[in-house]
Structure formats: C-alpha cells, structure tokens
Design a protein around this motif. Structure first.
Motif, short mmCIF file in Angstrom:
data_model
loop_
_atom_site.label_atom_id
_atom_site.label_comp_id
_atom_site.label_asym_id
_atom_site.label_seq_id
_atom_site.Cartn_x
_atom_site.Cartn_y
_atom_site.Cartn_z
N ALA A 125 0.21 -1.29 -2.12
CA ALA A 125 1.62 -1.45 -1.76
C ALA A 125 1.74 -1.40 -0.25
CB ALA A 125 2.46 -0.34 -2.40
N GLU A 126 2.86 -1.91 0.23
CA GLU A 126 3.11 -1.90 1.66
C GLU A 126 4.59 -1.67 1.91
OE1 GLU A 126 1.92 -5.72 3.13
OE2 GLU A 126 3.21 -6.79 1.73
N GLU A 127 4.88 -1.06 3.01
CA GLU A 127 6.27 -0.85 3.40
C GLU A 127 6.74 -2.08 4.16
OE1 GLU A 127 7.16 2.82 5.35
OE2 GLU A 127 5.96 3.97 3.93
N VAL A 128 7.84 -2.66 3.69
CA VAL A 128 8.45 -3.80 4.37
C VAL A 128 9.87 -3.37 4.68
CG1 VAL A 128 9.11 -6.21 4.19
CG2 VAL A 128 7.02 -5.42 3.07
N GLY A 129 10.10 -3.03 5.93
CA GLY A 129 11.39 -2.46 6.32
C GLY A 129 11.56 -1.12 5.62
N GLU A 130 12.62 -0.99 4.87
CA GLU A 130 12.89 0.25 4.13
C GLU A 130 12.50 0.12 2.66
OE1 GLU A 130 14.03 3.19 5.42
OE2 GLU A 130 13.70 2.21 7.34
N THR A 131 11.72 -0.90 2.32
CA THR A 131 11.36 -1.17 0.93
C THR A 131 9.85 -1.09 0.74
OG1 THR A 131 13.23 -2.69 0.81
CG2 THR A 131 11.63 -2.84 -0.94
N LEU A 132 9.45 -0.60 -0.41
CA LEU A 132 8.04 -0.56 -0.80
C LEU A 132 7.78 -1.74 -1.72
CD1 LEU A 132 5.61 1.35 -0.40
CD2 LEU A 132 6.24 2.44 -2.54
N ARG A 133 6.76 -2.54 -1.42
CA ARG A 133 6.43 -3.73 -2.22
C ARG A 133 4.95 -3.76 -2.53
NH1 ARG A 133 9.74 -8.24 1.20
NH2 ARG A 133 11.81 -7.45 0.71
N LEU A 134 4.64 -4.45 -3.63
CA LEU A 134 3.24 -4.63 -4.01
C LEU A 134 2.55 -5.60 -3.05
CD1 LEU A 134 3.25 -5.10 -7.89
CD2 LEU A 134 2.50 -3.12 -6.60
N THR A 135 1.29 -5.34 -2.80
CA THR A 135 0.45 -6.30 -2.09
C THR A 135 -0.12 -7.26 -3.13
OG1 THR A 135 -1.52 -4.95 -2.36
CG2 THR A 135 -0.21 -4.59 -0.34
N THR A 136 -0.84 -8.26 -2.68
CA THR A 136 -1.50 -9.18 -3.61
C THR A 136 -2.46 -8.42 -4.51
OG1 THR A 136 -1.32 -10.96 -1.99
CG2 THR A 136 -2.95 -11.25 -3.74
N LEU A 137 -3.20 -7.49 -3.95
CA LEU A 137 -4.13 -6.68 -4.74
C LEU A 137 -3.38 -5.84 -5.77
CD1 LEU A 137 -6.95 -5.57 -5.35
CD2 LEU A 137 -6.65 -4.01 -3.42
N GLY A 138 -2.28 -5.24 -5.39
CA GLY A 138 -1.47 -4.45 -6.31
C GLY A 138 -0.95 -5.29 -7.46
N ARG A 139 -0.47 -6.51 -7.16
CA ARG A 139 0.02 -7.41 -8.22
C ARG A 139 -1.11 -7.77 -9.18
NH1 ARG A 139 3.03 -9.37 -3.97
NH2 ARG A 139 1.54 -10.99 -3.45
N ARG A 140 -2.30 -8.01 -8.62
CA ARG A 140 -3.45 -8.37 -9.47
C ARG A 140 -3.82 -7.23 -10.41
NH1 ARG A 140 -7.90 -9.86 -5.88
NH2 ARG A 140 -8.71 -7.77 -6.15
N LEU A 141 -3.79 -5.99 -9.91
CA LEU A 141 -4.12 -4.84 -10.76
C LEU A 141 -3.11 -4.69 -11.90
CD1 LEU A 141 -5.28 -1.90 -8.49
CD2 LEU A 141 -6.64 -3.41 -9.90
#
Length: 154
Positions: A125-141
């Motif tokens: 996951a990564e922080e984008v502004g004030e939001t936490l989002r999945l990375t490509t690796l996170g989505r794949r898992l």
C-alpha cells in the motif's frame, strides 16, 4: 467482495502451515526489502522448509526461476527471494483485512497504525495525499488470494 471475505481463510489457507517465528521474521524482512530478498544468513534448514512451502524462490544468473531441487544446489550467488505466497503468509489477519478494504476501492484515510505502516513498508500500500491505496503488488496479492478462495469453493 467484502473485507471480511477477503480476510476469511479458505480451507486451503487453513490447511497451510503457518511460518515459525524465525521463518516469519525472514519473510517480513524479505517483504520489506526493495527486491524481496531474504537476509543472507538464513540457515539451510529454514531455506529448505520455506522453499517446500513455496514462500521463497531463487533465480539463476539469467533471471530464470529455478525448480526447488535446482535452487538448493545452485552455487551462482543469487539471493533467495520471497514469492507472493510468502508475502501473503507474512501478513497478519488484520493486515489482510485492511488489504481487502483497500481492494474494494473505498477511500480509506491514511492511517497511522501498525498494520497500515506494515503494509506500506511491505510495498503493498502507499499513501496518496490523505488516502491509503493498494500498490500493484498489493492488488496482485488480493487477486491471487481471491482466486485461491474461489478455486477452493465446492
């Protein structure tokens, strides 16, 4: 897909062996490493056990993934790396649940708790502004976990 279903273990996952404390430490280390490498000082018995569970793998000098028996005997000096299955195994149930919430594409405020920090450190996951989002690796898992769960359905 709901977050509770993402975190719920399948019978396949329930049957999977959980890592020992030391294996877990090595898997967490590898999941935080930029290239997914295990520490160099992992003993041969643990390497063999983690390889048998498909938690780690090794490539030859040309980048081809070696079969387990070839990897154990390979003397090319390439590092042991964590697999997606190894990354999933290293996560706690709460971390898996948070991944599921993020996979639902709900805006999730960036958190300052240990599980969110661990997901960011593991590059899931990564922080984008004030939001936490999945990375490509996170989505794949999450996708792979969902596919395993669906394949396990009667």
């Amino acid at each position: 897909m709901t977050s509770s279903s993402t975190a719920a273990p399948t019978s396949l996952e329930a049957a999977m062996r959980r890592p020992t404390v030391r294996e877990g430490q090595h898997l967490i280390h590898a999941s935080r490493h930029p290239r997914g490498c295990l520490p160099t000082a992992v003993n041969a018995r643990l390497v063999k056990a983690m390889l048998a569970e498909d938690w780690i793998y090794r490539e030859d000098m040309d980048g081809y993934r070696l079969e387990a028996d070839e990897a154990l005997g390979y003397r090319g000096g390439t590092p042991w790396r964590i697999t997606d299955r190894g990354r999933w195994t290293a996560l706690t149930v709460r971390q898996r649940r948070l991944l599921g919430e993020l996979a639902e594409s709900r805006p999730t405020p960036a958190r300052r708790d240990a599980r969110a920090t661990a997901l960011v450190e593991a590059q899931l996951a990564e922080e984008v502004g004030e939001t936490l989002r999945l990375t490509t690796l996170g989505r794949r898992l999450v996708r792979d976990s969902t596919q395993r769960r669906e394949a396990d359905q009667p």
